[in-house]
Scaffold this motif. Structure first.
Motif, mmCIF file in Angstrom:
data_model
loop_
_atom_site.group_PDB
_atom_site.id
_atom_site.type_symbol
_atom_site.label_atom_id
_atom_site.label_comp_id
_atom_site.label_asym_id
_atom_site.label_seq_id
_atom_site.Cartn_x
_atom_site.Cartn_y
_atom_site.Cartn_z
ATOM 1 N N SER A 38 12.777 -21.634 -13.651
ATOM 2 C CA SER A 38 13.568 -21.695 -12.427
ATOM 3 C C SER A 38 13.311 -20.551 -11.456
ATOM 4 N N LEU A 39 12.377 -19.666 -12.049
ATOM 5 C CA LEU A 39 12.067 -18.550 -10.859
ATOM 6 C C LEU A 39 11.070 -19.143 -9.980
ATOM 7 N N THR A 40 11.128 -19.069 -8.749
ATOM 8 C CA THR A 40 10.287 -19.779 -7.857
ATOM 9 C C THR A 40 9.518 -18.751 -7.241
ATOM 10 N N GLY A 41 9.634 -17.357 -7.257
ATOM 11 C CA GLY A 41 8.863 -16.418 -6.602
ATOM 12 C C GLY A 41 9.065 -14.834 -7.253
ATOM 13 N N ILE A 42 7.843 -14.451 -7.143
ATOM 14 C CA ILE A 42 7.952 -12.851 -7.537
ATOM 15 C C ILE A 42 6.810 -12.202 -6.979
ATOM 16 N N GLU A 43 7.067 -10.911 -6.561
ATOM 17 C CA GLU A 43 5.904 -9.960 -5.990
ATOM 18 C C GLU A 43 5.611 -8.642 -6.778
ATOM 19 N N ILE A 44 4.216 -8.586 -7.072
ATOM 20 C CA ILE A 44 3.749 -7.373 -7.758
ATOM 21 C C ILE A 44 3.753 -6.349 -6.941
ATOM 22 N N PRO A 45 4.595 -5.425 -7.255
ATOM 23 C CA PRO A 45 4.496 -4.118 -6.369
ATOM 24 C C PRO A 45 3.166 -3.259 -6.577
ATOM 25 N N ALA A 46 3.141 -2.290 -5.580
ATOM 26 C CA ALA A 46 1.930 -1.692 -5.425
ATOM 27 C C ALA A 46 1.467 -0.749 -6.651
ATOM 28 N N SER A 47 2.656 -0.459 -7.304
ATOM 29 C CA SER A 47 2.414 0.348 -8.553
ATOM 30 C C SER A 47 1.940 -0.126 -9.845
ATOM 31 N N VAL A 48 1.882 -1.546 -9.847
ATOM 32 C CA VAL A 48 1.445 -2.184 -11.309
ATOM 33 C C VAL A 48 0.032 -1.969 -11.564
ATOM 34 N N ASP A 52 1.830 -6.814 -3.561
ATOM 35 C CA ASP A 52 2.021 -5.918 -2.414
ATOM 36 C C ASP A 52 0.730 -5.364 -1.866
ATOM 37 N N ALA A 53 0.527 -5.496 -0.622
ATOM 38 C CA ALA A 53 -0.757 -5.238 0.195
ATOM 39 C C ALA A 53 -1.157 -3.624 -0.481
ATOM 40 N N ASP A 54 -0.525 -2.931 -0.752
ATOM 41 C CA ASP A 54 -1.000 -1.720 -1.382
ATOM 42 C C ASP A 54 -1.600 -1.501 -2.642
ATOM 43 N N ASN A 55 -1.066 -2.471 -3.364
ATOM 44 C CA ASN A 55 -1.665 -2.582 -4.831
ATOM 45 C C ASN A 55 -3.198 -2.404 -4.796
ATOM 46 N N LYS A 56 -3.891 -1.596 -5.793
ATOM 47 C CA LYS A 56 -5.142 -1.322 -5.935
ATOM 48 C C LYS A 56 -6.048 -1.997 -7.036
ATOM 49 N N TYR A 57 -5.014 -2.925 -7.593
ATOM 50 C CA TYR A 57 -5.764 -3.526 -8.656
ATOM 51 C C TYR A 57 -5.544 -5.058 -8.720
ATOM 52 N N PHE A 58 -4.883 -5.669 -7.964
ATOM 53 C CA PHE A 58 -4.690 -7.385 -7.941
ATOM 54 C C PHE A 58 -4.595 -7.769 -6.486
#
Length: 321
Positions: free
Chosen positions: A258-268, A287-293
């Motif tokens: 049922s989960l339609t969306g999720i945002e990966i934070p910059a810290s991940v 997140d635009a500031d994430n350095k890994y994904f």
């Protein structure tokens, strides 16, 4: 005069109902076998289960002037008659006791207890639990207590870890997580009527891996203190969740269809194996500031170009950058 008498009667009723502290009579010492633990302390190493038929088990705090500080493992399991148990005042740890006590309704913890391991499982009549303020660790306890509805945490609770506890407690509908808790691991699994999880705004929780197969949970507001997040597998009604801003590892949303969306934070930095598998057409953003994904056409990539998750819900591997 009649009015004064009525007022006096009301006063006496209030005192009777609210001002009298319950005094429990200690269980006769002849049911217990004691032995020396240290010079001035003793432990209980045996109990006359066969002949004990009482409803109250009030464990002595002292015997022959020596304090009871320990209870041997598996002394108090499978007690059929007890409805009330009160732990001795000086006990600091409890292990492998009071399991499969079908009629147990009331547990009175002392103020010194710090650790409870593998205890109070399969206590089918337990409905409410009051956790004392000095408890620090709770491991593998209170599982399959099918009528447990309410868990009351002390306002000043020092509890830091709950591991593999409160599983299959199918009557729990709401959980309030205490502010000092730092680790919640493999707990509240298969609590099929749990719908609401409340975290303190002062939460210190750092590791969360819990709430597997809780199909009624629809929304969770997680504290930003969490650094490692998993759990929530097969929470089929979960629609909304905001990942903590300080999370470094995330995983465990498999089967949340049922989960339609999720945002990966910059810290991940790390996303676990199968983190979003069997989630239908969930939209993952980064997140635009994430350095890994990064996201390209609804496909989640590591920044070096390796696919982590695609729009079909296939999580390729567990990568740490």
């Amino acid at each position: 005069m009649k009015k004064i008498i009525n007022l006096l009667i009301c006063f006496l009723l209030v005192v009777t109902l609210s001002g009298c502290k319950t005094n429990y009579q200690e269980t006769d010492a002849s049911y217990f076998k004691f032995r020396s633990a240290f010079s001035d302390y003793i432990e209980i190493y045996e109990f006359d289960t066969e002949n004990f038929k009482e409803e109250q088990l009030i464990i002595p705090s002292q015997y022959n002037g020596k304090k009871v500080i320990n209870i041997k493992k598996e002394v108090f399991n499978d007690l059929e008659t007890i409805k009330i148990v009160k732990l001795p005042d000086y006990l600091m740890e409890l292990e492998y006791n009071f399991n499969n006590c079908d009629n147990l309704e009331t547990i009175i913890l002392n103020k010194k207890i710090k650790k409870i391991y593998h205890s109070f499982n399969e206590c089918a009549s337990l409905k409410e639990l009051n956790i004392s303020s000095n408890l620090r660790k709770l491991y593998n306890s209170f599982k399959d207590c099918t009528n447990l509805k309410t868990i009351n945490f002390s306002k000043f609770l020092k509890l830091e870890e709950i591991v593999s506890s409160f599983r299959e407690c199918v009557s729990i509908k709401e959980v309030n997580i205490s502010s000092n808790l730092r680790k919640l691991d493999s707990s509240f699994k298969d609590c099929t009527n749990l719908k609401t999880i409340n975290f303190s705004k002062f939460s210190k929780l750092e590791e969360l891996d819990a709430f597997y197969n809780c199909p009624l949970i629809e929304e969770v507001k997680l504290p930003n203190s969490i650094k490692r997040l998993s759990g929530f597998y097969w929470c089929s009604s979960l629609k909304t969740i905001k990942l903590p801003n300080n999370a470094e590892y995330i995983g465990g949303f498999s089967g949340c269809d049922s989960l339609t969306g999720i945002e990966i934070p910059a810290s991940v930095k790390t996303i676990g194996v199968g983190a979003f598998s069997d989630c239908g057409s969930i939209a993952v953003t980064v997140d635009a500031d994430n350095k890994y994904f990064k996201i390209v056409d609804n496909v989640l990539f590591r920044k070096d170009g390796k696919v982590i998750y695609d729009s079909y819900g296939v999580n390729k591997s567990n990568y740490t950058v």
